[in-house]
Motif scaffolding. Structure first.
Motif, PDB file in Angstrom:
ATOM      1  N   LEU A  40       0.717  -1.103   0.097  1.00  0.00           N
ATOM      2  CA  LEU A  40      -0.150  -0.140   0.001  1.00  0.00           C
ATOM      3  C   LEU A  40       0.963   1.129   0.048  1.00  0.00           C
ATOM      4  O   LEU A  40       0.749   2.118  -0.747  1.00  0.00           O
ATOM      5  CB  LEU A  40      -0.883  -0.059   1.254  1.00  0.00           C
ATOM      6  N   ASP A  41       1.864   1.144   0.834  1.00  0.00           N
ATOM      7  CA  ASP A  41       2.856   2.262   0.973  1.00  0.00           C
ATOM      8  C   ASP A  41       3.489   2.630  -0.234  1.00  0.00           C
ATOM      9  O   ASP A  41       3.893   3.829  -0.908  1.00  0.00           O
ATOM     10  CB  ASP A  41       3.715   2.291   2.162  1.00  0.00           C
ATOM     11  N   ALA A  42       3.908   1.599  -1.179  1.00  0.00           N
ATOM     12  CA  ALA A  42       4.455   1.615  -2.219  1.00  0.00           C
ATOM     13  C   ALA A  42       3.558   2.008  -3.484  1.00  0.00           C
ATOM     14  O   ALA A  42       4.068   2.232  -4.620  1.00  0.00           O
ATOM     15  CB  ALA A  42       5.362   0.411  -2.737  1.00  0.00           C
ATOM     16  N   GLY A  43       2.201   1.943  -3.206  1.00  0.00           N
ATOM     17  CA  GLY A  43       1.395   2.256  -4.299  1.00  0.00           C
ATOM     18  C   GLY A  43       1.126   1.001  -5.326  1.00  0.00           C
ATOM     19  O   GLY A  43       0.558   1.157  -6.262  1.00  0.00           O
ATOM     20  N   LEU A  79      -1.022  -1.491  -4.645  1.00  0.00           N
ATOM     21  CA  LEU A  79      -2.297  -2.169  -4.524  1.00  0.00           C
ATOM     22  C   LEU A  79      -3.058  -1.218  -5.470  1.00  0.00           C
ATOM     23  O   LEU A  79      -4.366  -1.773  -5.545  1.00  0.00           O
ATOM     24  CB  LEU A  79      -2.557  -2.208  -3.248  1.00  0.00           C
ATOM     25  N   ARG A  80      -2.790  -0.213  -5.906  1.00  0.00           N
ATOM     26  CA  ARG A  80      -4.068   0.624  -6.805  1.00  0.00           C
ATOM     27  C   ARG A  80      -4.260  -0.147  -8.108  1.00  0.00           C
ATOM     28  O   ARG A  80      -3.221  -0.494  -8.807  1.00  0.00           O
ATOM     29  CB  ARG A  80      -3.498   1.873  -7.104  1.00  0.00           C
ATOM     30  N   MET A  81      -5.341  -0.059  -8.276  1.00  0.00           N
ATOM     31  CA  MET A  81      -5.742  -0.501  -9.876  1.00  0.00           C
ATOM     32  C   MET A  81      -5.480   0.687 -10.676  1.00  0.00           C
ATOM     33  O   MET A  81      -5.567   1.860 -10.479  1.00  0.00           O
ATOM     34  CB  MET A  81      -7.313  -0.690  -9.983  1.00  0.00           C
ATOM     35  N   SER A  82      -5.174   0.065 -12.066  1.00  0.00           N
ATOM     36  CA  SER A  82      -4.969   1.095 -13.071  1.00  0.00           C
ATOM     37  C   SER A  82      -6.328   1.852 -13.230  1.00  0.00           C
ATOM     38  O   SER A  82      -7.285   1.199 -12.957  1.00  0.00           O
ATOM     39  CB  SER A  82      -4.466   0.573 -14.336  1.00  0.00           C
ATOM     40  N   SER A  83      -6.590   2.985 -13.825  1.00  0.00           N
ATOM     41  CA  SER A  83      -7.727   3.646 -14.173  1.00  0.00           C
ATOM     42  C   SER A  83      -8.409   2.692 -15.037  1.00  0.00           C
ATOM     43  O   SER A  83      -9.764   2.749 -15.053  1.00  0.00           O
ATOM     44  CB  SER A  83      -7.370   4.985 -14.578  1.00  0.00           C
ATOM     45  N   ARG A  84      -7.793   2.329 -15.846  1.00  0.00           N
ATOM     46  CA  ARG A  84      -8.483   1.372 -16.969  1.00  0.00           C
ATOM     47  C   ARG A  84      -9.354   0.090 -16.305  1.00  0.00           C
ATOM     48  O   ARG A  84     -10.309  -0.223 -16.662  1.00  0.00           O
ATOM     49  CB  ARG A  84      -7.612   0.938 -18.202  1.00  0.00           C
ATOM     50  N   THR A  85      -8.615  -0.520 -15.250  1.00  0.00           N
ATOM     51  CA  THR A  85      -9.269  -1.402 -14.637  1.00  0.00           C
ATOM     52  C   THR A  85     -10.418  -1.209 -13.860  1.00  0.00           C
ATOM     53  O   THR A  85     -11.397  -1.676 -13.726  1.00  0.00           O
ATOM     54  CB  THR A  85      -7.872  -2.378 -13.842  1.00  0.00           C
ATOM     55  N   ALA A  86     -10.027  -0.226 -13.115  1.00  0.00           N
ATOM     56  CA  ALA A  86     -11.249   0.386 -12.461  1.00  0.00           C
ATOM     57  C   ALA A  86     -12.442   0.898 -12.947  1.00  0.00           C
ATOM     58  O   ALA A  86     -13.736   0.733 -12.377  1.00  0.00           O
ATOM     59  CB  ALA A  86     -10.656   1.867 -11.401  1.00  0.00           C
ATOM     60  N   LEU A  87     -12.363   1.443 -14.243  1.00  0.00           N
ATOM     61  CA  LEU A  87     -13.631   1.528 -14.969  1.00  0.00           C
ATOM     62  C   LEU A  87     -14.374   0.273 -15.197  1.00  0.00           C
ATOM     63  O   LEU A  87     -15.714   0.506 -15.460  1.00  0.00           O
ATOM     64  CB  LEU A  87     -13.068   2.341 -16.370  1.00  0.00           C
ATOM     65  N   ARG A  88     -13.837  -0.794 -15.257  1.00  0.00           N
ATOM     66  CA  ARG A  88     -14.583  -2.114 -15.717  1.00  0.00           C
ATOM     67  C   ARG A  88     -15.321  -2.250 -14.533  1.00  0.00           C
ATOM     68  O   ARG A  88     -16.242  -3.356 -14.493  1.00  0.00           O
ATOM     69  CB  ARG A  88     -13.720  -3.020 -15.921  1.00  0.00           C
ATOM     70  N   GLN A  89     -15.138  -1.921 -13.253  1.00  0.00           N
ATOM     71  CA  GLN A  89     -15.976  -2.417 -12.213  1.00  0.00           C
ATOM     72  C   GLN A  89     -17.091  -1.657 -12.406  1.00  0.00           C
ATOM     73  O   GLN A  89     -18.183  -1.874 -11.774  1.00  0.00           O
ATOM     74  CB  GLN A  89     -15.194  -1.905 -10.902  1.00  0.00           C
TER      75      GLN A  89
END
Length: 132
Positions: free
Chosen positions: A117-120, A122-132
């Motif tokens: 989490l500290d290293a960033g 665990l963030r989804m790419s914006s492209r992947t996040a849009l599929r949710q």
């Protein structure tokens, strides 16, 4: 350990009696942990399952870790951090199996999730996040 390995964490044993976790009404044991939904990028679905499971089992480190991952995917680092820290302070650690088949201690996995989490990582790419 990769993100997938953490997201797919499933309880390898029942933390109360140390026996294999049983299937619930024909549902795979990891279904209650949202692992499949997380790995498929269905964060909203995973969060619904995990929130319900957390209500029933507030000290389950596997649920806390996977719910933390779901929040991290959505960019809520504050909530993710709180959930990972809660997994670190559960009354008793449990053994977890990762997607890669490795066994690890729940506290070790929670510490790994905090570092990611500290290293960033665990963030989804914006492209992947849009599929949710």
């Amino acid at each position: 350990m990769t993100l997938t390995a953490i997201a797919m964490a499933i309880a390898a044993a029942n933390p109360v009696i140390g026996e294999p976790a049983p299937a619930l009404l024909g549902v795979e044991p990891d279904a209650k942990l949202g692992a499949a939904s997380l790995s498929e990028g269905k964060g909203v679905e995973a969060m619904r399952v995990l929130e319900s499971e957390l209500d029933a089992n507030p000290n389950d480190p596997a649920v806390l870790i996977n719910l933390g991952i779901a929040h991290a995917h959505r960019g809520d680092d504050v909530k993710a951090r709180a959930l990972f820290k809660a997994a670190l302070t559960t009354p008793e650690p449990i053994e977890l199996e990762t997607a890669g088949g490795q066994l690890t201690d729940s506290r070790r996995l929670a510490r790994k999730a905090l570092r990611m989490l500290d290293a960033g990582d665990l963030r989804m790419s914006s492209r992947t996040a849009l599929r949710q």
